[in-house]
Design a protein around this motif. Structure first.
Motif, PDB file in Angstrom:
ATOM      1  N   ILE A 179     -79.217 -27.235  -7.560  1.00  0.00           N
ATOM      2  CA  ILE A 179     -77.968 -27.508  -6.845  1.00  0.00           C
ATOM      3  C   ILE A 179     -77.920 -26.686  -5.559  1.00  0.00           C
ATOM      4  O   ILE A 179     -78.118 -25.474  -5.579  1.00  0.00           O
ATOM      5  N   ALA A 182     -74.826 -24.632  -0.808  1.00  0.00           N
ATOM      6  CA  ALA A 182     -73.641 -25.029  -0.037  1.00  0.00           C
ATOM      7  C   ALA A 182     -72.518 -25.559  -0.934  1.00  0.00           C
ATOM      8  O   ALA A 182     -71.341 -25.342  -0.639  1.00  0.00           O
ATOM      9  N   TYR A 183     -72.862 -26.227  -2.059  1.00  0.00           N
ATOM     10  CA  TYR A 183     -71.808 -26.740  -2.942  1.00  0.00           C
ATOM     11  C   TYR A 183     -71.055 -25.599  -3.618  1.00  0.00           C
ATOM     12  O   TYR A 183     -69.841 -25.677  -3.798  1.00  0.00           O
ATOM     13  N   ALA A 187     -67.137 -24.922  -2.935  1.00  0.00           N
ATOM     14  CA  ALA A 187     -66.182 -24.861  -4.036  1.00  0.00           C
ATOM     15  C   ALA A 187     -65.418 -23.538  -4.010  1.00  0.00           C
ATOM     16  O   ALA A 187     -64.197 -23.518  -4.192  1.00  0.00           O
ATOM     17  N   GLN A 196     -64.061 -23.061 -13.028  1.00  0.00           N
ATOM     18  CA  GLN A 196     -63.960 -24.389 -12.419  1.00  0.00           C
ATOM     19  C   GLN A 196     -65.271 -24.782 -11.753  1.00  0.00           C
ATOM     20  O   GLN A 196     -65.669 -25.945 -11.784  1.00  0.00           O
ATOM     21  N   LYS A 200     -67.042 -28.204 -12.465  1.00  0.00           N
ATOM     22  CA  LYS A 200     -66.952 -29.186 -11.378  1.00  0.00           C
ATOM     23  C   LYS A 200     -68.189 -29.213 -10.480  1.00  0.00           C
ATOM     24  O   LYS A 200     -68.356 -30.137  -9.690  1.00  0.00           O
ATOM     25  N   VAL A 201     -69.004 -28.186 -10.539  1.00  0.00           N
ATOM     26  CA  VAL A 201     -70.207 -28.160  -9.702  1.00  0.00           C
ATOM     27  C   VAL A 201     -71.473 -28.113 -10.564  1.00  0.00           C
ATOM     28  O   VAL A 201     -72.342 -28.971 -10.444  1.00  0.00           O
ATOM     29  N   PRO A 204     -71.756 -31.434 -13.271  1.00  0.00           N
ATOM     30  CA  PRO A 204     -72.155 -32.712 -12.653  1.00  0.00           C
ATOM     31  C   PRO A 204     -73.389 -32.591 -11.766  1.00  0.00           C
ATOM     32  O   PRO A 204     -74.187 -33.518 -11.696  1.00  0.00           O
ATOM     33  N   GLY A 205     -73.561 -31.443 -11.125  1.00  0.00           N
ATOM     34  CA  GLY A 205     -74.691 -31.290 -10.217  1.00  0.00           C
ATOM     35  C   GLY A 205     -76.043 -31.255 -10.922  1.00  0.00           C
ATOM     36  O   GLY A 205     -77.053 -31.656 -10.361  1.00  0.00           O
ATOM     37  N   GLN A 280     -72.297 -42.576 -12.021  1.00  0.00           N
ATOM     38  CA  GLN A 280     -72.066 -43.729 -11.153  1.00  0.00           C
ATOM     39  C   GLN A 280     -72.426 -43.416  -9.702  1.00  0.00           C
ATOM     40  O   GLN A 280     -72.886 -44.268  -8.963  1.00  0.00           O
ATOM     41  N   TRP A 281     -72.228 -42.158  -9.305  1.00  0.00           N
ATOM     42  CA  TRP A 281     -72.531 -41.780  -7.923  1.00  0.00           C
ATOM     43  C   TRP A 281     -74.009 -41.933  -7.607  1.00  0.00           C
ATOM     44  O   TRP A 281     -74.391 -42.271  -6.501  1.00  0.00           O
TER      45      TRP A 281
END
Lengths: 287, 284
Positions: A179, A182-183, A187, A196, A200-201, A204-205, A280-281
């Protein structure tokens, strides 16, 4: 405000429609026919080597004709065909063992891998251990496994689990490490807490790597299962292969092998479909 | 343009003044002491559009990261609206009052545009998901980002992505918007669109902007003040006040004032570029 407003922002199809479109496109391309041709070619070579020319290397092996006659027979010579209950029992038992071991490996391996990627201290404790245990071949675990667990069933599942577990942990860890920094910064900058950021990172990442890992680990699970069943089984496809060998029922070996191949592919496909559903992304990126 | 829902109190209390006082930063990987920023001081007023120009690798980003709270500094102090943000002893923390728009973009690819834009307020718990979405949709309408709320970032153009990222930052009503060469990889045509977009956002909110670039045209076109930095270790070499009135549009680029500023800028930057080039040769 100087901006073009997109009224039609591209593809907004439902996933069902998308699958159907892709299917139609696939059937219109040469791929499926070439796929089929490749498979037929293999069977033709097999047939020529065994049943026409009877080549020395292959002269003990059953040819496609012998195999498929047995497989499709309502009254098979060696007791295993599409029409016998035993065939499905072996499939059922092997699949159930893989399912349990794979689920256990996923339930333990994914969280451990995520946690290793999230907390450096935890990785420092565990990574060397993982790197030493991971290369030990599954067959080397057989004696310990038999000594440790009461009964064959548990030791076979344990062996299958081990094969699967390490691949899952490692790929999950790699997923977290893939990952982009930068993400994490984005965040944190947007006010996300450590927890979180995990949900959230990190989760999913790392998912694309996790699912690649699960496909690999599913392969390892079948591999270890067959090894376990050959050595310690009473039922299952691995047992069936070894037992047919000792009883000189060679067509059954081929039947069980092809069955393993088909079920292995199907289980990989299921993982991919679940992955697509959750990501889905990624699916839309490819579209 | 009607009042934006994310607007602050109309600029009554000016916010976002950054005071950079004698800041130095030493990177010390494996004992090789590299002085990235040397005794750099700047006073950025509240609501100023401040552009930092300098040769590549001169320490601009180091300064931005310190303001953003991604890493500490070795000497000096940075204050935001009179509060100490960091000094040599105090590590800064990232916060939603200083939001960064990254060089390569950092929209979360696994979230839709709407989920990205509402990320800040929802994570901080300052708004319910529903309220944040309502607010985001109104804002997206004003910013010309209609119709893409439920797309993933990979499905929209790079120019659109950058605008969404700026919108995501503005949702938090930050005191400072930090942009690290945000339009670097864009083609000239897309750039004109995102420039206009950023100017519109700035004219509407008057948020302090800290913008890093090495594109001189971009610097003068967007900025109120252009700070030209020296090659590493970075200090301020020259400050240009851009007295071109706002709102600006592309016609500014042909004005005499612009041409004059540009040539002033070029001569200052050229010297530093030559120095950086020579330094690079020596290092090899």
């Amino acid at each position: 405000m100087s901006s073009e407003t997109p009224d039609n922002p591209g593809i907004q199809l439902s996933s069902g429609a998308r699958t159907w479109m892709r299917m139609k496109h696939w059937l219109g391309s040469p791929s499926p026919y070439l796929n089929l041709l490749g498979l037929c070619g293999f069977v033709a070579v097999w047939y020529a080597a065994t049943e026409i020319f009877n080549l020395p290397l292959f002269n003990k092996l059953p040819g496609p004709k012998a195999t498929f006659t047995e497989w499709l027979s309502p009254d098979p010579l060696y007791g295993i065909s599409f029409y016998t209950k035993e065939y499905y029992q072996h499939i059922g038992i092997s699949t159930w063992r893989v399912f349990q071991a794979f689920m256990l490996a996923t339930a333990l391996g994914v969280p451990i891998g995520l946690f290793m990627g999230w907390k450096k201290t935890f990785k420092d404790y565990t990574f060397p251990l993982l790197e030493v245990l991971r290369p030990i071949p599954m067959l080397a675990w057989v004696p310990l496994s038999i000594l440790m667990w009461p009964g064959r069933e548990a030791s076979i599942i344990f062996l299958t689990f081990l094969g699967s577990f390490f691949a899952t942990v490692l790929n999950t860890l790699l997923g977290v490490e893939s990952i982009d920094e930068a993400y994490f910064r984005a965040a944190a900058s947007l006010g996300a807490s450590d927890k979180q950021i995990f949900y959230k990172v990190i989760v999913p990442g790392s998912l694309p790597f996790v699912f690649t890992g699960l496909q690999i680990s599913m392969g390892y699970a079948w591999f270890s299962l067959v090894a376990g069943e050959m050595l310690a089984g009473e039922f299952g496809l691995g047992y069936l292969i070894w037992n047919s060998y000792t009883l000189v029922q060679y067509p059954v070996i081929i039947i069980a092998m092809i069955t393993l191949g088909v079920i292995g592919s199907l289980s990989s496909l299921i993982i991919r479909l679940v992955g697509d559903k959750l990501m889905q992304w990624k699916v839309r990126e490819a579209a | 343009m009607s009042a934006a829902p994310f607007e602050s109190d109309g600029g009554k209390t000016p916010r976002g003044a950054i005071s950079i006082r004698a800041v130095s930063k030493v990177y010390d990987p494996e004992g090789a002491r590299v002085l990235a920023v040397d005794d750099c001081s700047m006073e950025i007023e509240a609501g100023e559009f401040c552009v930092i120009v300098g040769p590549s690798g001169c320490g601009k980003t180091t300064l931005l990261n310190a303001i953003a709270g991604f890493h500490g500094i070795s000497a000096g102090e940075i204050h935001l609206d009179g509060e100490l943000l960091c000094d040599s002893a105090r590590m800064p923390k990232p916060g939603s009052d200083r939001i960064v728009v990254f060089q390569n973009g950092a929209l979360f690819p696994w979230f839709t545009v709407l989920e990205n834009i509402t990320f800040g307020p929802v994570m901080q718990g300052v708004a319910s998901k529903k309220d944040a979405e309502e607010k985001a949709l109104i804002m997206m309408g004003q910013m010309g980002l209609k119709g893409i709320a439920h797309n993933y970032p990979s499905e929209i153009s790079s120019g659109m992505r950058r605008r969404v990222e700026i919108a995501r930052a503005m949702m938090n009503d930050p005191r400072v918007l930090l942009l690290d060469e945000p339009f670097r990889a864009m083609d000239a045509l897309t750039k004109t669109v995102v420039h206009q977009f950023l100017l519109d956002v700035y004219d509407r909110n008057k948020t302090t902007v800290f913008f890093i670039t090495h594109d001189l045209d971009e610097a003068i076109f967007l900025g109120s003040k252009v700070y030209i930095m020296t090659t590493r270790p970075a200090t301020i070499k020259k400050v240009l006040s851009v007295d071109i009135p706002r709102p600006r549009d592309f016609r500014v680029l042909a004005s005499p004032a612009y041409q004059r500023l540009r040539s002033e800028c070029i001569s200052a930057v050229h010297e530093e570029a030559v120095k950086a080039f020579k330094a690079g040769e020596r290092e090899m």
